[in-house]
Design an enzyme around this catalytic site. Structure first.
Site, PDB file in Angstrom:
ATOM      1  N   ARG A  75       0.836  -1.204   0.000  1.00  0.00           N
ATOM      2  CA  ARG A  75       0.000   0.000   0.000  1.00  0.00           C
ATOM      3  C   ARG A  75       0.873   1.257   0.000  1.00  0.00           C
ATOM      4  NH1 ARG A  75      -5.267  -0.029   2.197  1.00  0.00           N
ATOM      5  NH2 ARG A  75      -4.868   1.828   3.434  1.00  0.00           N
ATOM      6  N   ARG A  82       9.799   5.763  -3.122  1.00  0.00           N
ATOM      7  CA  ARG A  82      10.154   6.697  -4.194  1.00  0.00           C
ATOM      8  C   ARG A  82      11.599   7.143  -4.096  1.00  0.00           C
ATOM      9  NH1 ARG A  82       5.501   9.911  -2.479  1.00  0.00           N
ATOM     10  NH2 ARG A  82       3.651   9.062  -3.497  1.00  0.00           N
ATOM     11  N   ARG A  89      -8.928  -6.377  13.419  1.00  0.00           N
ATOM     12  CA  ARG A  89      -8.203  -5.547  14.366  1.00  0.00           C
ATOM     13  C   ARG A  89      -9.119  -4.405  14.778  1.00  0.00           C
ATOM     14  NH1 ARG A  89      -4.368  -7.453  17.127  1.00  0.00           N
ATOM     15  NH2 ARG A  89      -3.213  -5.483  17.299  1.00  0.00           N
ATOM     16  N   ARG A 129       0.011   5.514  16.551  1.00  0.00           N
ATOM     17  CA  ARG A 129       0.233   6.866  16.021  1.00  0.00           C
ATOM     18  C   ARG A 129      -0.564   7.886  16.814  1.00  0.00           C
ATOM     19  NH1 ARG A 129      -2.646   5.552  10.183  1.00  0.00           N
ATOM     20  NH2 ARG A 129      -4.638   4.926  11.048  1.00  0.00           N
ATOM     21  N   GLU A 181      -3.755   6.346  19.067  1.00  0.00           N
ATOM     22  CA  GLU A 181      -4.425   5.128  18.585  1.00  0.00           C
ATOM     23  C   GLU A 181      -3.723   3.888  19.132  1.00  0.00           C
ATOM     24  OE1 GLU A 181      -5.002   4.961  14.349  1.00  0.00           O
ATOM     25  OE2 GLU A 181      -5.794   6.999  14.284  1.00  0.00           O
ATOM     26  N   TYR A 186      -9.958  -5.070   2.959  1.00  0.00           N
ATOM     27  CA  TYR A 186      -9.275  -3.863   3.407  1.00  0.00           C
ATOM     28  C   TYR A 186      -9.465  -2.767   2.350  1.00  0.00           C
ATOM     29  CZ  TYR A 186      -5.177  -1.468   5.592  1.00  0.00           C
ATOM     30  OH  TYR A 186      -4.312  -0.603   6.226  1.00  0.00           O
ATOM     31  N   ASP A 210     -10.239   0.964   0.800  1.00  0.00           N
ATOM     32  CA  ASP A 210     -10.174   2.392   1.099  1.00  0.00           C
ATOM     33  C   ASP A 210     -11.532   3.013   0.754  1.00  0.00           C
ATOM     34  OD1 ASP A 210      -7.559   2.453   1.991  1.00  0.00           O
ATOM     35  OD2 ASP A 210      -6.739   2.661  -0.032  1.00  0.00           O
TER      36      ASP A 210
HETATM   37  N1  UDP Z   1       3.403   0.800   7.911  1.00  0.00           N
HETATM   38  C1  UDP Z   1       4.604   0.761   8.569  1.00  0.00           C
HETATM   39  N2  UDP Z   1       5.121   1.899   9.108  1.00  0.00           N
HETATM   40  C2  UDP Z   1       4.465   3.077   9.036  1.00  0.00           C
HETATM   41  C3  UDP Z   1       3.243   3.132   8.343  1.00  0.00           C
HETATM   42  C4  UDP Z   1       2.733   1.972   7.804  1.00  0.00           C
HETATM   43  O1  UDP Z   1       5.207  -0.289   8.687  1.00  0.00           O
HETATM   44  O2  UDP Z   1       4.979   4.085   9.565  1.00  0.00           O
HETATM   45  C5  UDP Z   1       2.874  -0.457   7.343  1.00  0.00           C
HETATM   46  C6  UDP Z   1       1.980  -1.198   8.334  1.00  0.00           C
HETATM   47  O3  UDP Z   1       2.167  -2.579   8.132  1.00  0.00           O
HETATM   48  C7  UDP Z   1       0.592  -0.806   7.882  1.00  0.00           C
HETATM   49  C8  UDP Z   1       0.781  -0.734   6.376  1.00  0.00           C
HETATM   50  O4  UDP Z   1       2.086  -0.210   6.222  1.00  0.00           O
HETATM   51  O5  UDP Z   1      -0.372  -1.746   8.248  1.00  0.00           O
HETATM   52  C9  UDP Z   1      -0.236   0.091   5.660  1.00  0.00           C
HETATM   53  O6  UDP Z   1      -0.260   1.382   6.205  1.00  0.00           O
HETATM   54  P1  UDP Z   1      -1.425   2.402   5.892  1.00  0.00           P
HETATM   55  O7  UDP Z   1      -0.999   3.732   6.359  1.00  0.00           O
HETATM   56  O8  UDP Z   1      -1.831   2.229   4.482  1.00  0.00           O
HETATM   57  O9  UDP Z   1      -2.588   1.859   6.823  1.00  0.00           O
HETATM   58  P2  UDP Z   1      -3.930   2.621   7.243  1.00  0.00           P
HETATM   59  O10 UDP Z   1      -3.569   3.336   8.477  1.00  0.00           O
HETATM   60  O11 UDP Z   1      -4.311   3.490   6.101  1.00  0.00           O
HETATM   61  O12 UDP Z   1      -4.907   1.558   7.464  1.00  0.00           O
END
Ligand code: UDP
Length: 370
Positions: free
Chosen positions: A170, A174, A247, A278, A304, A352, A354
């Site tokens: 996801r 870059r 979850r 976060r 969270e 999952y 969006d």
């Molecule tokens: N992820 C990570 N570190 C980060 C942010 C995301 O390892 O700082 C990984 C983690 O496994 C997460 C996945 O990337 O479940 C997808 O993140 P995304 O932000 O897309 O999840 P959302 O919060 O949108 O559900």
């Protein structure tokens, strides 16, 4: 008698309700919560639209979906650029040249690519089979260890080795200085909040909140020809084949008497010791200002905490691994006998999704019905 009973006033339900109403059908929408908008629900606190069930940033490549949502809200220019905090070291997300420079001191894209390649080789990964291998082959072991491993284990409550690779795909990687978390053509937050947007979608539709479908199932189903059910698919069948895993997230919200707590909408805590995944500082989704453009003196933050779902909790994320995938397929077979019920959305389809995907599948579904 209604043509359709829609169970759940989230995005899937609201889009179906709008489209069916516009097609001349009579619709009743119910939701067990005391409000509409499902998990995109926002509530104004201290002049700030607080995302009460987790941060939602609308982003899409789908022009049809983008045009569709413009009918119900004006979107601001918010671009998601979360910051990762690893034991006080701050890194730019998604993984880009700022991240690589801070991690390794590399300056050029070639140097960064070489560093990733070197770490990938050392780890001996050719065909990634799980999230850990996928992550290392995308960004190398250092970034995996500091920015992915801890966060992912907290978020999913599982080892990265036991998670599907697609979850990490996801995130963009870059070799440019682009901090935009998404590779989407269109992005923003509805001005005035998501609740207002969903309210507009549901305008002219009969909605009853604080109504639990399962508490009145027979009566409610007798009131309509067809049902669109957007709740958890296993709950619909009374968990007869077993629980699907989800979850859940717990939010600790705080109003702070200061204008700026962390200087960004999202800061991810990527170590394992910090118990939250976060912190969201909601005002930065709207540039710290109210709708008149005034600076807001206070701020609202949400920590969270991710946890394994158990009965009574809110399900947020389906755990789309093999085991749950099989169980979902078994439930899906049961739906074939429920010919007057349509199952849809993140919970109804156990995917999952969006927000933009949810809107797209709802629109497609209604097109088929029509
Ligand atoms: N992820 C990570 N570190 C980060 C942010 C995301 O390892 O700082 C990984 C983690 O496994 C997460 C996945 O990337 O479940 C997808 O993140 P995304 O932000 O897309 O999840 P959302 O919060 O949108 O559900």
């Amino acid at each position: 008698m209604y043509d359709y009973l829609i169970v759940g006033a989230g995005l899937y339900g609201a889009v179906c309700a709008r489209e069916l109403t516009d097609a001349g059908k009579s619709v009743l929408v119910i939701d067990k919560r005391p409000h509409i908008a499902g998990n995109v629900y926002t509530e104004k606190i201290e002049g700030i639209n607080v995302h009460k069930y987790g941060a939602h940033i609308f982003h899409t490549n789908n022009k049809e979906v983008w045009d569709y949502v413009q009918r119900f809200a004006t979107f601001n220019r918010f671009t998601n650029s979360p910051v990762a905090n690893y034991k006080g070291e701050l890194y730019s997300l998604p993984f880009n040249m700022y991240t690589f420079n801070k991690m390794w001191g590399v300056v050029t894209p070639e140097e960064a690519a070489a560093k990733i390649e070197e770490q990938k080789k050392e780890a001996g990964i050719t065909e990634p089979k799980n999230l850990e291998e996928q992550a290392i082959s995308l960004v190398g072991t250092d970034i995996y260890e500091k920015l992915i491993k801890g966060y992912t284990q907290k978020q999913w409550g599982r080892e990265c080795k036991d998670l599907p690779a697609f979850i990490i795909k996801r995130l963009p990687v870059r070799l440019t200085f682009d901090n935009n978390y998404f590779n989407a053509l269109y992005q923003g937050i509805p001005i005035g909040g998501y609740t207002k947007m969903v309210e507009n979608m549901l305008s002219g539709v009969e909605v009853r909140t604080s109504v639990d479908f399962f508490g009145h199932k027979d009566d409610l189903m007798a009131e309509a020809q067809k049902v669109i059910y957007t709740g958890p698919i296993d709950a619909y069948f009374n968990y007869s084949l077993g629980n699907l895993e989800y979850r859940s997230v717990r939010f600790e919200n705080e109003i702070l008497d200061k204008p700026n707590f962390q200087g960004n909408a999202a800061v991810n805590y990527t170590d394992t010791e910090t118990p939250w995944t976060r912190i969201i500082e909601h005002k930065w989704f709207e540039f710290g200002k109210d709708e008149e453009g005034n600076d807001l003196p206070k701020t609202v933050i949400s920590r969270e905490y991710s946890s394994e779902w158990k009965k009574g909790d809110e399900p947020y994320y389906p755990v789309n691994d093999e085991k749950n995938g099989k169980l979902y397929e078994a439930y899906k077979e049961l739906t074939e006998k429920e010919t007057y019920v349509i199952f849809g959305g993140r919970l109804g389809e156990y995917k999952y999704y969006d927000m933009d995907q949810v809107i797209a599948i709802a629109l497609n579904r209604i097109k088929k019905i029509k």
